[in-house]
Write a protein that holds these residues in place. Structure first.
Motif, PDB file in Angstrom:
ATOM      1  N   LEU A   2       0.824  -1.210   0.000  1.00 17.82           N
ATOM      2  CA  LEU A   2       0.000   0.000   0.000  1.00 17.82           C
ATOM      3  C   LEU A   2       0.864   1.269   0.000  1.00 17.82           C
ATOM      4  CD1 LEU A   2      -2.827  -1.054   2.497  1.00 17.82           C
ATOM      5  CD2 LEU A   2      -3.067  -0.646   0.040  1.00 17.82           C
ATOM      6  N   VAL A   3       1.895   1.280   0.843  1.00 16.45           N
ATOM      7  CA  VAL A   3       2.781   2.448   0.910  1.00 16.45           C
ATOM      8  C   VAL A   3       3.500   2.653  -0.425  1.00 16.45           C
ATOM      9  CG1 VAL A   3       4.836   3.380   2.019  1.00 16.45           C
ATOM     10  CG2 VAL A   3       3.071   2.295   3.401  1.00 16.45           C
ATOM     11  N   TYR A   4       3.936   1.560  -1.041  1.00 13.31           N
ATOM     12  CA  TYR A   4       4.626   1.665  -2.330  1.00 13.31           C
ATOM     13  C   TYR A   4       3.697   2.220  -3.410  1.00 13.31           C
ATOM     14  CZ  TYR A   4       6.792   0.309  -6.730  1.00 13.31           C
ATOM     15  OH  TYR A   4       7.304   0.327  -8.001  1.00 13.31           O
ATOM     16  N   LEU A   5       2.470   1.717  -3.463  1.00  9.78           N
ATOM     17  CA  LEU A   5       1.519   2.201  -4.461  1.00  9.78           C
ATOM     18  C   LEU A   5       1.208   3.683  -4.252  1.00  9.78           C
ATOM     19  CD1 LEU A   5      -0.960  -0.818  -4.620  1.00  9.78           C
ATOM     20  CD2 LEU A   5       0.725  -0.152  -6.337  1.00  9.78           C
ATOM     21  N   HIS A   6       1.121   4.087  -2.988  1.00 12.88           N
ATOM     22  CA  HIS A   6       0.862   5.501  -2.700  1.00 12.88           C
ATOM     23  C   HIS A   6       2.054   6.374  -3.109  1.00 12.88           C
ATOM     24  CE1 HIS A   6      -0.817   8.995  -0.711  1.00 12.88           C
ATOM     25  NE2 HIS A   6       0.306   9.149  -0.026  1.00 12.88           N
ATOM     26  N   ALA A   7       3.279   5.911  -2.807  1.00  6.86           N
ATOM     27  CA  ALA A   7       4.472   6.680  -3.161  1.00  6.86           C
ATOM     28  C   ALA A   7       4.655   6.751  -4.676  1.00  6.86           C
ATOM     29  CB  ALA A   7       5.705   6.055  -2.513  1.00  6.86           C
ATOM     30  N   ALA A   8       4.268   5.689  -5.382  1.00  6.12           N
ATOM     31  CA  ALA A   8       4.423   5.662  -6.838  1.00  6.12           C
ATOM     32  C   ALA A   8       3.344   6.472  -7.555  1.00  6.12           C
ATOM     33  CB  ALA A   8       4.404   4.216  -7.335  1.00  6.12           C
ATOM     34  N   GLY A   9       2.335   6.910  -6.819  1.00  6.96           N
ATOM     35  CA  GLY A   9       1.273   7.698  -7.434  1.00  6.96           C
ATOM     36  C   GLY A   9       0.135   6.870  -7.976  1.00  6.96           C
ATOM     37  N   THR A  10       0.235   5.545  -7.867  1.00  6.21           N
ATOM     38  CA  THR A  10      -0.838   4.675  -8.359  1.00  6.21           C
ATOM     39  C   THR A  10      -2.072   4.776  -7.473  1.00  6.21           C
ATOM     40  OG1 THR A  10       0.850   3.150  -9.154  1.00  6.21           O
ATOM     41  CG2 THR A  10      -1.405   2.313  -9.032  1.00  6.21           C
ATOM     42  N   LEU A  11      -1.832   4.965  -6.179  1.00  9.91           N
ATOM     43  CA  LEU A  11      -2.923   5.059  -5.212  1.00  9.91           C
ATOM     44  C   LEU A  11      -2.909   6.472  -4.631  1.00  9.91           C
ATOM     45  CD1 LEU A  11      -5.108   3.277  -3.859  1.00  9.91           C
ATOM     46  CD2 LEU A  11      -3.459   2.810  -2.046  1.00  9.91           C
ATOM     47  N   ALA A  12      -3.877   7.297  -5.065  1.00 12.20           N
ATOM     48  CA  ALA A  12      -3.873   8.701  -4.667  1.00 12.20           C
ATOM     49  C   ALA A  12      -4.125   8.865  -3.169  1.00 12.20           C
ATOM     50  CB  ALA A  12      -4.919   9.467  -5.461  1.00 12.20           C
ATOM     51  N   GLU A  13      -5.118   8.190  -2.647  1.00  9.37           N
ATOM     52  CA  GLU A  13      -5.429   8.279  -1.222  1.00  9.37           C
ATOM     53  C   GLU A  13      -5.972   6.947  -0.727  1.00  9.37           C
ATOM     54  OE1 GLU A  13      -9.898  10.221  -1.599  1.00  9.37           O
ATOM     55  OE2 GLU A  13      -8.207  11.504  -1.075  1.00  9.37           O
ATOM     56  N   PHE A  14      -5.819   6.714   0.566  1.00  8.82           N
ATOM     57  CA  PHE A  14      -6.240   5.452   1.154  1.00  8.82           C
ATOM     58  C   PHE A  14      -7.734   5.497   1.508  1.00  8.82           C
ATOM     59  CE2 PHE A  14      -1.691   5.324   2.782  1.00  8.82           C
ATOM     60  CZ  PHE A  14      -1.271   4.460   1.766  1.00  8.82           C
ATOM     61  N   SER A  15      -8.410   4.387   1.218  1.00  7.70           N
ATOM     62  CA  SER A  15      -9.777   4.236   1.705  1.00  7.70           C
ATOM     63  C   SER A  15      -9.737   3.776   3.158  1.00  7.70           C
ATOM     64  CB  SER A  15     -10.528   3.214   0.845  1.00  7.70           C
ATOM     65  OG  SER A  15      -9.952   1.924   1.007  1.00  7.70           O
ATOM     66  N   SER A  16     -10.886   3.769   3.823  1.00  2.00           N
ATOM     67  CA  SER A  16     -10.931   3.350   5.224  1.00  2.00           C
ATOM     68  C   SER A  16     -10.502   1.893   5.366  1.00  2.00           C
ATOM     69  CB  SER A  16     -12.340   3.545   5.786  1.00  2.00           C
ATOM     70  OG  SER A  16     -13.297   2.827   5.007  1.00  2.00           O
ATOM     71  N   GLY A  17     -10.900   1.058   4.404  1.00  2.00           N
ATOM     72  CA  GLY A  17     -10.502  -0.353   4.454  1.00  2.00           C
ATOM     73  C   GLY A  17      -9.007  -0.522   4.269  1.00  2.00           C
ATOM     74  N   GLN A  18      -8.424   0.288   3.389  1.00  2.00           N
ATOM     75  CA  GLN A  18      -6.974   0.210   3.168  1.00  2.00           C
ATOM     76  C   GLN A  18      -6.198   0.728   4.374  1.00  2.00           C
ATOM     77  OE1 GLN A  18      -6.928   2.476  -0.445  1.00  2.00           O
ATOM     78  NE2 GLN A  18      -6.943   0.661  -1.774  1.00  2.00           N
ATOM     79  N   VAL A  19      -6.716   1.761   5.023  1.00  5.89           N
ATOM     80  CA  VAL A  19      -6.074   2.253   6.244  1.00  5.89           C
ATOM     81  C   VAL A  19      -6.106   1.174   7.315  1.00  5.89           C
ATOM     82  CG1 VAL A  19      -6.255   3.917   8.133  1.00  5.89           C
ATOM     83  CG2 VAL A  19      -6.547   4.677   5.774  1.00  5.89           C
ATOM     84  N   LEU A  20      -7.242   0.508   7.465  1.00  8.15           N
ATOM     85  CA  LEU A  20      -7.357  -0.574   8.449  1.00  8.15           C
ATOM     86  C   LEU A  20      -6.388  -1.699   8.117  1.00  8.15           C
ATOM     87  CD1 LEU A  20      -8.780  -1.834  10.877  1.00  8.15           C
ATOM     88  CD2 LEU A  20     -10.510  -2.754   9.296  1.00  8.15           C
ATOM     89  N   ALA A  21      -6.281  -2.057   6.824  1.00 10.99           N
ATOM     90  CA  ALA A  21      -5.350  -3.115   6.419  1.00 10.99           C
ATOM     91  C   ALA A  21      -3.912  -2.709   6.713  1.00 10.99           C
ATOM     92  CB  ALA A  21      -5.525  -3.408   4.926  1.00 10.99           C
ATOM     93  N   LEU A  22      -3.586  -1.430   6.484  1.00 11.11           N
ATOM     94  CA  LEU A  22      -2.235  -0.941   6.760  1.00 11.11           C
ATOM     95  C   LEU A  22      -1.920  -1.016   8.255  1.00 11.11           C
ATOM     96  CD1 LEU A  22       0.353   0.421   5.741  1.00 11.11           C
ATOM     97  CD2 LEU A  22      -0.799   2.627   5.980  1.00 11.11           C
ATOM     98  N   VAL A  23      -2.880  -0.611   9.092  1.00 10.92           N
ATOM     99  CA  VAL A  23      -2.680  -0.662  10.541  1.00 10.92           C
ATOM    100  C   VAL A  23      -2.527  -2.101  11.016  1.00 10.92           C
ATOM    101  CG1 VAL A  23      -3.768  -0.210  12.773  1.00 10.92           C
ATOM    102  CG2 VAL A  23      -3.849   1.517  10.975  1.00 10.92           C
ATOM    103  N   LEU A  24      -3.401  -2.991  10.541  1.00 11.27           N
ATOM    104  CA  LEU A  24      -3.336  -4.391  10.963  1.00 11.27           C
ATOM    105  C   LEU A  24      -2.035  -5.043  10.519  1.00 11.27           C
ATOM    106  CD1 LEU A  24      -7.007  -5.601  10.284  1.00 11.27           C
ATOM    107  CD2 LEU A  24      -5.920  -5.133  12.489  1.00 11.27           C
ATOM    108  N   ALA A  25      -1.591  -4.743   9.288  1.00  8.42           N
ATOM    109  CA  ALA A  25      -0.341  -5.318   8.799  1.00  8.42           C
ATOM    110  C   ALA A  25       0.843  -4.816   9.613  1.00  8.42           C
ATOM    111  CB  ALA A  25      -0.148  -4.976   7.321  1.00  8.42           C
TER     112      ALA A  25
END
Length: 290
Positions: free
Chosen positions: A239-262
């Motif tokens: 998720l962090v890589y996709l965000h840094a590469a510009g592929t993922l503009a902003e995180f959804s609530s589900g993606q934020v939860l997945a990032l925290v859990l990971a």
């Protein structure tokens, strides 16, 4: 030891205490430096990078300013090494208590290095210094290969590439070998608090003679746990890589939860793996001939 004898919680608390103490000291020193307007060489390098990125000319500091930066950096490194030695002693004493089945006074013993902080620093410094000397001496025999390559008439770029690979490989192998020689230094210090740095180092070298291959085999057996920890962190890294590469503009609530859990899951598993490996080293220390 981790679960049936309930050392997991004690060791996790020890690790957290040591981490917070070391991080708190370094952040506190950094805050004092900033309040006093003191810069280190790392600050200078950071300023150069920032100036380079903005396209501005960087003005080199005077010799007096560089000298002050060097002193500040030296003191910062001394404090870091001082508290690193204290932390190593606390961790080693907890491991020795674990393999001996002694559960009393575990929290106070984790901070035992504060009683003799400079002795802890000296042992840490001696080990690091001797490893540095080994690393500096390691490439010496390889330099003769340069003469052989020159005699063969190989292109300079090819000779330099071969020589660089040989030097790096030699240094890495020597450092691994030396690291196994000094594997038991802190456990010996924890088991024998009255021993000096030189005695602990010599005893570790003597005890590990003939046992390095077994120690390497033990360390190699932990690879599934390293792989499992990496897999636990991988969703967050992706998720962090996709965000840094510009592929993922902003995180959804589900993606934020997945990032925290990971992050949380990977950190807990990494800590458990860390203490599992260190306890394996402690049991190895207990089982080999003293």
């Amino acid at each position: 030891l981790l679960w049936r004898e309930k050392w997991a919680g004690r060791l996790l608390v020890t690790g957290l205490v040591m981490t917070f103490v070391l991080a708190g000291v370094m952040f506190g020193l950094d805050a004092v430096y900033r309040a006093m307007g003191v810069e280190t060489l790392a600050d200078l390098q950071r300023s150069k990078l920032e100036m380079g990125m903005s396209g501005l000319d960087f003005v080199s500091p005077s010799s007096n300013a560089t000298f002050r930066m060097s002193l500040a950096t030296l003191f910062q490194n001394f404090i870091q090494q001082l508290f690193s030695g204290i932390a190593m002693m606390g961790v080693a004493l907890m491991l020795v208590k674990a393999i001996r089945g002694r559960k009393e006074g575990w929290f106070g013993d984790a901070l035992v290095g504060f009683r003799t902080p400079f002795a802890m620093f000296w042992l840490w410094f001696r080990v690091q210094l001797q490893m540095l000397l080994w690393a500096l001496c390691a490439p010496m025999p390889v330099l003769f290969v340069g003469g052989v390559l020159a005699a063969l008439g190989l292109p300079q770029a090819v000779s330099a590439a071969i020589l660089s690979v040989l030097i790096v490989a030699t240094v890495v192998l020597v450092l691994v070998w030396v690291g196994y020689r000094y594997r038991l230094v802190w456990l010996l210090k924890a088991a024998h608090p009255d021993w000096g740095a030189g005695v602990c180092i010599r005893a570790s070298v003597a005890m590990m003679a003939g046992w390095k291959r077994r120690a390497l085999s033990l360390d190699w057996s932990y690879w599934p746990w390293f792989l499992l920890t990496a897999l636990a962190f991988s969703p967050g890294f992706a998720l962090v890589y996709l965000h840094a590469a510009g592929t993922l503009a902003e995180f959804s609530s589900g993606q934020v939860l997945a990032l925290v859990l990971a992050t949380v899951g990977g950190s807990v598993l990494g800590q458990m793996t860390f203490w599992y490996i260190l306890l394996g080293h402690a049991v190895f220390f207990r089982e080999i001939p003293q």
